[in-house]
Design a protein around this motif. Structure first.
Motif, PDB file in Angstrom:
ATOM      1  N   GLN A  87       4.275   0.036  13.960  1.00  0.00           N
ATOM      2  CA  GLN A  87       3.830   0.931  12.884  1.00  0.00           C
ATOM      3  C   GLN A  87       3.484   0.109  11.642  1.00  0.00           C
ATOM      4  N   HIS A  88       4.351  -0.839  11.333  1.00  0.00           N
ATOM      5  CA  HIS A  88       4.112  -1.674  10.143  1.00  0.00           C
ATOM      6  C   HIS A  88       2.823  -2.491  10.328  1.00  0.00           C
ATOM      7  N   ALA A  89       2.656  -3.076  11.499  1.00  0.00           N
ATOM      8  CA  ALA A  89       1.460  -3.907  11.739  1.00  0.00           C
ATOM      9  C   ALA A  89       0.192  -3.054  11.676  1.00  0.00           C
ATOM     10  N   HIS A  90       0.267  -1.833  12.179  1.00  0.00           N
ATOM     11  CA  HIS A  90      -0.900  -0.945  12.112  1.00  0.00           C
ATOM     12  C   HIS A  90      -1.246  -0.583  10.671  1.00  0.00           C
ATOM     13  N   THR A  91      -0.221  -0.322   9.879  1.00  0.00           N
ATOM     14  CA  THR A  91      -0.485  -0.018   8.462  1.00  0.00           C
ATOM     15  C   THR A  91      -1.088  -1.245   7.783  1.00  0.00           C
ATOM     16  N   ALA A  92      -0.616  -2.417   8.153  1.00  0.00           N
ATOM     17  CA  ALA A  92      -1.196  -3.652   7.589  1.00  0.00           C
ATOM     18  C   ALA A  92      -2.676  -3.760   7.957  1.00  0.00           C
ATOM     19  N   LEU A  93      -3.016  -3.398   9.197  1.00  0.00           N
ATOM     20  CA  LEU A  93      -4.434  -3.411   9.603  1.00  0.00           C
ATOM     21  C   LEU A  93      -5.253  -2.476   8.716  1.00  0.00           C
ATOM     22  N   LYS A  94      -4.650  -1.326   8.420  1.00  0.00           N
ATOM     23  CA  LYS A  94      -5.381  -0.285   7.681  1.00  0.00           C
ATOM     24  C   LYS A  94      -5.515  -0.597   6.192  1.00  0.00           C
ATOM     25  N   VAL A  95      -4.414  -1.081   5.581  1.00  0.00           N
ATOM     26  CA  VAL A  95      -4.462  -1.173   4.110  1.00  0.00           C
ATOM     27  C   VAL A  95      -4.450  -2.594   3.551  1.00  0.00           C
ATOM     28  N   LEU A  96      -4.014  -3.556   4.342  1.00  0.00           N
ATOM     29  CA  LEU A  96      -3.972  -4.925   3.793  1.00  0.00           C
ATOM     30  C   LEU A  96      -5.192  -5.740   4.202  1.00  0.00           C
ATOM     31  N   ASP A 145       2.972   5.687  -2.674  1.00  0.00           N
ATOM     32  CA  ASP A 145       3.932   6.676  -3.142  1.00  0.00           C
ATOM     33  C   ASP A 145       4.962   6.787  -2.013  1.00  0.00           C
ATOM     34  N   PRO A 146       6.216   6.398  -2.260  1.00  0.00           N
ATOM     35  CA  PRO A 146       7.181   6.355  -1.151  1.00  0.00           C
ATOM     36  C   PRO A 146       7.539   7.725  -0.595  1.00  0.00           C
ATOM     37  N   ALA A 147       7.229   8.777  -1.355  1.00  0.00           N
ATOM     38  CA  ALA A 147       7.568  10.125  -0.878  1.00  0.00           C
ATOM     39  C   ALA A 147       6.435  10.754  -0.078  1.00  0.00           C
ATOM     40  N   THR A 148       5.186  10.344  -0.345  1.00  0.00           N
ATOM     41  CA  THR A 148       4.053  10.960   0.372  1.00  0.00           C
ATOM     42  C   THR A 148       3.341   9.977   1.292  1.00  0.00           C
ATOM     43  N   GLY A 149       3.548   8.676   1.070  1.00  0.00           N
ATOM     44  CA  GLY A 149       2.877   7.656   1.878  1.00  0.00           C
ATOM     45  C   GLY A 149       1.446   7.402   1.435  1.00  0.00           C
ATOM     46  N   GLU A 150       1.072   7.906   0.263  1.00  0.00           N
ATOM     47  CA  GLU A 150      -0.308   7.695  -0.210  1.00  0.00           C
ATOM     48  C   GLU A 150      -0.442   6.307  -0.846  1.00  0.00           C
ATOM     49  N   PRO A 151      -1.436   5.488  -0.408  1.00  0.00           N
ATOM     50  CA  PRO A 151      -1.601   4.179  -1.053  1.00  0.00           C
ATOM     51  C   PRO A 151      -2.131   4.337  -2.479  1.00  0.00           C
ATOM     52  N   LEU A 152      -1.529   3.604  -3.416  1.00  0.00           N
ATOM     53  CA  LEU A 152      -1.862   3.796  -4.831  1.00  0.00           C
ATOM     54  C   LEU A 152      -2.540   2.583  -5.460  1.00  0.00           C
ATOM     55  N   GLU A 153      -2.014   1.371  -5.173  1.00  0.00           N
ATOM     56  CA  GLU A 153      -2.463   0.164  -5.903  1.00  0.00           C
ATOM     57  C   GLU A 153      -2.371  -1.061  -5.027  1.00  0.00           C
ATOM     58  N   PHE A 154      -3.179  -2.077  -5.352  1.00  0.00           N
ATOM     59  CA  PHE A 154      -3.163  -3.356  -4.630  1.00  0.00           C
ATOM     60  C   PHE A 154      -3.085  -4.491  -5.656  1.00  0.00           C
TER      61      PHE A 154
END
Ligand code: GLY
Length: 379
Positions: free
Chosen positions: A185-194, A208-217
Motif C-alpha cells: 500500500q505504501h509503495a503504491h501511494t509512493a508511485l501515485k504521489v511521490l 490530511d491524516p484524517a481524510t488522506g487528501e494530499p495537501l503539499e510537497f
C-alpha cells in the motif's frame, strides 16, 4: 557513456578496492570499539551515537557494513563489533518514542542481518518488534506509512521505500500477509504521489491524516519544492527495485527504471557523481556522494532483474559511479575514519556538507562487494 573497461580489468580493480576497504575497516573497528559512528570530524569518529541519540536513523549502517564484510571474508572482529552495536536497539525499543519509520534501516542492518547470518533468535525477536512498530505507523485512510514523530501525522517520505523490506521480511518470517499488504500500500501511494511523470521524485508528501487528501510537497532535504534531492532519487531507485524483488509487481520495477534513467541522465553531465540536488542553482556546487553510492546499488539490483539485453545500462552506470567515487572521493588513509568523502546531509545545511557519512560508506562497500559477488542481501 565513456568506454567500459573489460571484465578482467574491472575485477582486478574491484579486488584492489576491496582490499583497501578491508584494511581501512579493520583499523576503524579497533578505533571505534563499541561506539556507533556517524560522521567523522577532522578524520576521527569522536561522537558516539549510542550516547548522542540511541534512536538515530543511521545507527544500523556501521553494523550493516561490518556484516557485509563478515559475510565476505569471515573475519570474527567484524561480527563481534556488529553484534555489539545491535544492543543499543533494545534500549531504543524500550524507550519507543524516539523510533519511527526508519526502523527498517536500523534493524535490517543489525538484528535481521544477525539472525540471517548466525540464526540468533534474540535478534529475530528484536526485528519482529521493529516490524510491528513500522506496521503500526500505517495510515489506512491515506494508505501510507507515516514519517517521523510529533506533529508530522500526515507526512510520508520517499526514504521509507528503503524501510519496507523489513515488512517483507516479517511477512515471510511469520507467513503473515498483513505486513506485505502494508508495504505494498505504501509503495503504491509512493508511485501515485511521490513519483513524478518525468521520472524525478518528491521527497515528501503531506496528507490530511484524517481524510488522506494530499495537501503539499515541501522541499525536504532538497533545494525547493519541485526540485530533485539526489538522495531522495536514489532511495526511489533502490526502494522500488527492492519492492519488485520482494513482490514481482512489474509497476515497481518500471518505477525504479524510470527514476534510474532520470538519475543517469543527470550524472552523465557531472562525471558520474551526483550533485546534492539536480535542480538547484549551479552555484554553490554541492555534491552528495552518498546518493551516488546508493543509486549505484539500486542500479545493480535492477541489472539483476531485467532481461540480458537491458542489463548494460544499469550495470555499467553503477560501475562508472562507484569507480568515480573511488577515483575522486575516497580517503584510503587507515589512520583516518570515513572512506567516501563529500557526502551531504541536506541542501544548505551548514556543518553537514561535503563530509564522510556512514551510509555513504555502507552503500559504497555494498556496491563493490556486489560487483565481486561477495555481498549479502541485507534488504
Ligand atoms: N533518510 C534521511 C536521509 O536520507 O537523510
Amino acid at each position: 557513456m565513456a568506454e567500459m573497461m573489460d571484465e578482467k580489468t574491472l575485477q582486478n580493480k574491484l579486488q584492489e578496492i576491496y582490499e583497501k576497504i578491508d584494511c581501512k575497516l579493520q583499523a576503524e573497528c579497533v578505533r571505534v570499539g563499541d561506539k556507533i559512528p556517524y560522521i567523522p570530524y577532522n578524520g576521527k569518529y569522536t561522537v558516539d551515537m549510542r550516547e548522542e541519540n540511541m534512536s538515530f536513523w543511521t545507527n544500523g549502517f556501521w553494523a550493516g557494513m561490518l556484516w557485509q564484510m563478515y559475510h565476505a571474508n569471515g573475519n570474527q572482529m567484524y561480527m563481534e563489533t556488529a553484534k555489539k552495536s545491535e544492543l543499543v536497539f533494545d534500549e531504543a525499543l524500550e524507550k519507543f518514542t524516539g523510533l519511527h519509520h526508519d526502523v527498517g534501516f536500523q534493524f535490517l542492518h543489525t538484528a535481521v542481518a544477525d539472525y540471517r547470518l548466525t540464526g540468533n533468535e534474540k535478534s529475530k525477536a528484536r526485528a519482529l518488534h521493529a516490524a510491528t512498530l513500522l506496521a503500526g505507523r500505517f495510515n489506512p485512510i491515506g494508505n501510507f506509512i507515516r514519517a517521523w514523530n510529533l506533529d508530522k501525522t500526515g507526512w510520508m517520505i520517499v526514504d521509507c521505500l528503503m524501510n519496507i523490506p523489513l515488512l517483507y521480511w516479517a511477512e515471510k518470517e511469520l507467513q503473515d500477509p498483513r505486513f506485505g499488504y502494508i508495504a505494498n500500500q505504501h509503495a503504491h501511494t509512493a508511485l501515485k504521489v511521490l513519483l513524478r511523470e518525468d521520472g524525478s521524485c518528491n521527497h515528501i508528501a503531506i496528507f490530511d491524516p484524517a481524510t488522506g487528501e494530499p495537501l503539499e510537497f515541501p522541499a525536504g532535504q532538497g533545494y525547493a519544492s519541485g526540485s530533485s534531492w539526489s538522495r531522495g532519487q536514489s532511495w526511489a531507485i533502490y526502494g522500488f527495485a527492492l519492492a519488485y524483488m520482494h513482490t514481482g509487481m512489474k509497476e515497481y520495477l518500471n518505477a525504479a527504471k524510470q527514476v534510474a534513467h532520470y538519475f543517469i541522465a543527470n550524472i552523465a553531465a557531472t562525471d558520474y557523481v551526483s550533485l546534492v540536488d539536480f535542480r538547484a542553482p549551479k552555484e554553490p556546487v554541492c555534491w552528495d556522494t552518498t546518493a551516488t553510492a546508493c543509486a549505484a546499488c539500486g542500479m545493480l539490483q535492477i541489472a539483476e532483474m531485467v532481461p540480458e539485453y537491458e542489463k548494460a545500462l544499469y550495470h555499467d552506470s553503477a560501475v562508472k559511479m562507484l569507480l568515480a567515487l573511488e577515483e575522486k572521493h575516497c580517503n584510503w588513509n587507515v589512520e583516518e575514519d570515513g572512506i567516501v568523502q563529500d557526502g551531504t546531509v541536506a541542501y544548505g545545511r551548514e556543518g553537514e556538507i561535503h563530509v564522510p557519512i556512514i551510509y555513504g560508506d555502507y552503500f559504497f562497500v555494498e556496491g563493490v562487494l556486489r560487483l565481486l559477488k561477495k555481498d549479502f542481501m541485507i534488504w
